[in-house]
Scaffold this active site. Structure first.
Site, PDB file in Angstrom:
ATOM      1  N   GLY A  94       0.814  -1.207   0.000  1.00 62.01           N
ATOM      2  CA  GLY A  94       0.000   0.000   0.000  1.00 62.01           C
ATOM      3  C   GLY A  94       0.847   1.256   0.000  1.00 62.01           C
ATOM      4  NE  ARG A 100      13.957  16.313  -2.406  1.00 63.13           N
ATOM      5  CZ  ARG A 100      14.502  16.880  -1.332  1.00 63.13           C
ATOM      6  NH1 ARG A 100      14.527  16.205  -0.182  1.00 63.13           N
ATOM      7  NH2 ARG A 100      15.029  18.089  -1.396  1.00 63.13           N
ATOM      8  CB  ALA A 101      16.236  10.545   1.294  1.00 61.52           C
ATOM      9  CB  VAL A 102      16.953   6.143  -1.821  1.00 62.36           C
ATOM     10  CG1 VAL A 102      17.750   5.104  -2.624  1.00 62.36           C
ATOM     11  CG2 VAL A 102      16.415   5.514  -0.542  1.00 62.36           C
ATOM     12  NE  ARG A 109      -2.164  -4.831  -1.670  1.00 62.97           N
ATOM     13  CZ  ARG A 109      -1.571  -4.407  -0.576  1.00 62.97           C
ATOM     14  NH1 ARG A 109      -0.504  -5.042  -0.134  1.00 62.97           N
ATOM     15  NH2 ARG A 109      -2.013  -3.347   0.072  1.00 62.97           N
ATOM     16  N   GLY A 167       5.672  -2.415   3.753  1.00 62.41           N
ATOM     17  CA  GLY A 167       5.267  -2.964   5.040  1.00 62.41           C
ATOM     18  C   GLY A 167       5.746  -4.379   5.245  1.00 62.41           C
ATOM     19  CG  ASP A 168       3.344  -7.017   7.594  1.00 61.11           C
ATOM     20  OD1 ASP A 168       2.824  -6.624   6.527  1.00 61.11           O
ATOM     21  OD2 ASP A 168       2.668  -7.441   8.544  1.00 61.11           O
ATOM     22  CB  SER A 208       7.086  -4.869   1.126  1.00 59.55           C
ATOM     23  OG  SER A 208       5.863  -4.392   0.609  1.00 59.55           O
ATOM     24  CB  THR A 266       2.525   0.464   6.570  1.00 58.99           C
ATOM     25  OG1 THR A 266       1.170   0.182   6.951  1.00 58.99           O
ATOM     26  CG2 THR A 266       3.425   0.246   7.769  1.00 58.99           C
ATOM     27  CG  ASP A 289      -2.553   0.019   8.954  1.00 53.60           C
ATOM     28  OD1 ASP A 289      -3.358   0.965   8.913  1.00 53.60           O
ATOM     29  OD2 ASP A 289      -2.715  -1.042   8.322  1.00 53.60           O
ATOM     30  CG  ASP A 304       0.965  -2.703  10.767  1.00 49.95           C
ATOM     31  OD1 ASP A 304       1.727  -2.070  10.010  1.00 49.95           O
ATOM     32  OD2 ASP A 304       0.104  -3.498  10.342  1.00 49.95           O
ATOM     33  NE  ARG A 347      -5.391  -6.648   7.155  1.00 45.52           N
ATOM     34  CZ  ARG A 347      -4.743  -6.458   6.013  1.00 45.52           C
ATOM     35  NH1 ARG A 347      -5.416  -6.170   4.918  1.00 45.52           N
ATOM     36  NH2 ARG A 347      -3.432  -6.531   5.957  1.00 45.52           N
ATOM     37  CB  ALA A 392     -13.444   9.331  19.899  1.00 47.17           C
ATOM     38  NE  ARG A 414     -28.125  10.057   9.355  1.00 46.92           N
ATOM     39  CZ  ARG A 414     -29.266   9.998  10.019  1.00 46.92           C
ATOM     40  NH1 ARG A 414     -29.421   9.121  11.005  1.00 46.92           N
ATOM     41  NH2 ARG A 414     -30.257  10.824   9.717  1.00 46.92           N
ATOM     42  CG  HIS A 457      -8.470   3.290  -0.203  1.00 44.59           C
ATOM     43  ND1 HIS A 457      -9.539   2.446  -0.044  1.00 44.59           N
ATOM     44  CD2 HIS A 457      -7.368   2.499  -0.319  1.00 44.59           C
ATOM     45  CE1 HIS A 457      -9.112   1.192  -0.083  1.00 44.59           C
ATOM     46  NE2 HIS A 457      -7.797   1.196  -0.238  1.00 44.59           N
TER      47      HIS A 457
END
Length: 327
Positions: free
Chosen positions: A15, A25-27, A76, A106-107, A109, A130, A132, A134, A176, A191, A251, A257
């Site tokens: 993602g 850019r930095a790479v 993917r 992410g994980d 990849s 990512t 998330d 995570d 997720r 919240a 509601r 996304h």
């Protein structure tokens, strides 16, 4: 530096996340600084298999640090999960004289990167990207801060309607397998209740909290739900809540996304820049099979194996804070 690398390939996988372009850019500019060739591989591992790669220079990454998404695009790739696909990817690397890879993702990849490195003895360094947050081994991943700000902005706007009509909104955000976005954005957005995969709140817990809020004369209520929360589908949760609280005007809003997009925040631009340079320097020092990350504002490394297999823990103190300030 400690090795004789001549050509590094960089790709984004999985993602997309704001800040990936800052890392690319930095790479590229770090490679330019150290006199190394660098090629951008299009569409992640699919580009490796298809041989879709082009050499880049400092000017080819001009004016991208402020852009969301990834200029290298992402995909993917089921073919890369098969040995035959990885062999083709390796052949293309050799044909283009690429000595090492930097994987931004992410994980999933990192799982592919770790296997590929072990099978073909290709030096690999990962950069966590990512929204998330995570990934084990770093306090923050690329895209997380931007996604947080996007969710908070959405909550603020939805609250205007909630307050005007005395409504209860269930807002679903991404997460997720991890509740980092929901927990932090929920606190920042005020919240009433926050539901995350790491917690075990029941429907009765939610109902009791909302009943208390009504008795405390709150004019609006927001329940922020991570998509992977244990109570399941947000629409179903809203329906079940409505049965128990028939006098509430309920509601549901699914942010979806929009959380992935947008210009990266300052934090994500700086993080991408720091980790991009660090990834190149780790390869130049002869290191492989690692991820660069940030802990306590210091660039650190973690093995890809641990980044994949271990999970970062949620901050329980933040959950305690959320319960107190939501009264």
């Amino acid at each position: 530096m400690g090795t004789n690398l001549n050509h590094i390939g960089v790709l984004t996988s999985g993602g997309d996340a704001p800040g990936m372009n800052a890392a690319i850019r930095a790479v590229v500019r770090a490679c330019t600084h150290y006199g190394i060739k660098v090629s951008g591989i299009q569409e992640g591992y699919q580009g490796l298999i298809d041989g879709n790669m082009d050499e880049m220079d400092a000017r080819s990454v001009a004016h991208i640090i402020n852009r969301g998404g990834t200029i290298l695009q992402s995909a993917r790739c089921l073919q890369f999960r098969e040995k035959k696909g990885r062999e083709k990817a390796h052949d293309n690397l050799k044909a283009n004289d690429i000595d090492a890879l930097i994987i931004i993702g992410g994980d999933g990849s990192f799982t592919g990167a770790n296997l590929f490195s072990q099978e073909f003895d290709i030096p690999v360094v990962g950069i966590p990207g990512t929204i998330d947050n995570d990934i084990y081994g770093t306090d923050f991943t690329l895209g997380y801060d931007t996604a947080l700000n996007t969710v908070v902005e959405a909550i603020d706007k939805i609250r205007d309607t909630a307050t005007s009509h005395n409504r209860l909104f269930f807002i679903e955000c991404m997460g997720r397998d991890a509740g980092f976005i929901a927990l932090n954005a929920g606190i920042a957005g005020g919240a009433t209740e926050i539901l995350i995969p790491e917690d075990n709140k029941t429907l009765d817990d939610v109902v009791n909290k909302l009943e208390y809020s009504r008795s405390a004369k709150k004019t609006s209520n927001i329940v922020l739900v991570a998509e992977g929360d244990q109570l399941g589908d947000t629409f179903k949760l809203a329906e079940e809540t409505q049965k128990k609280l028939p006098d509430h005007d309920i509601r549901v809003s699914v942010l979806g996304h929009i959380q992935r997009g947008g210009n990266p925040t300052c934090a994500d631009r700086v993080l991408g820049s720091r980790l991009g340079v660090a990834a190149v320097e780790q390869l130049l020092h002869g290191h492989s099979g690692i991820m660069v990350g940030l802990r306590n504002d210091t660039v650190t490394t973690e093995t890809l194996h641990d980044a994949i297999t271990k999970k970062p823990g949620i901050n329980r103190n933040l959950m305690h804070v959320a319960d107190i300030v939501s009264l």
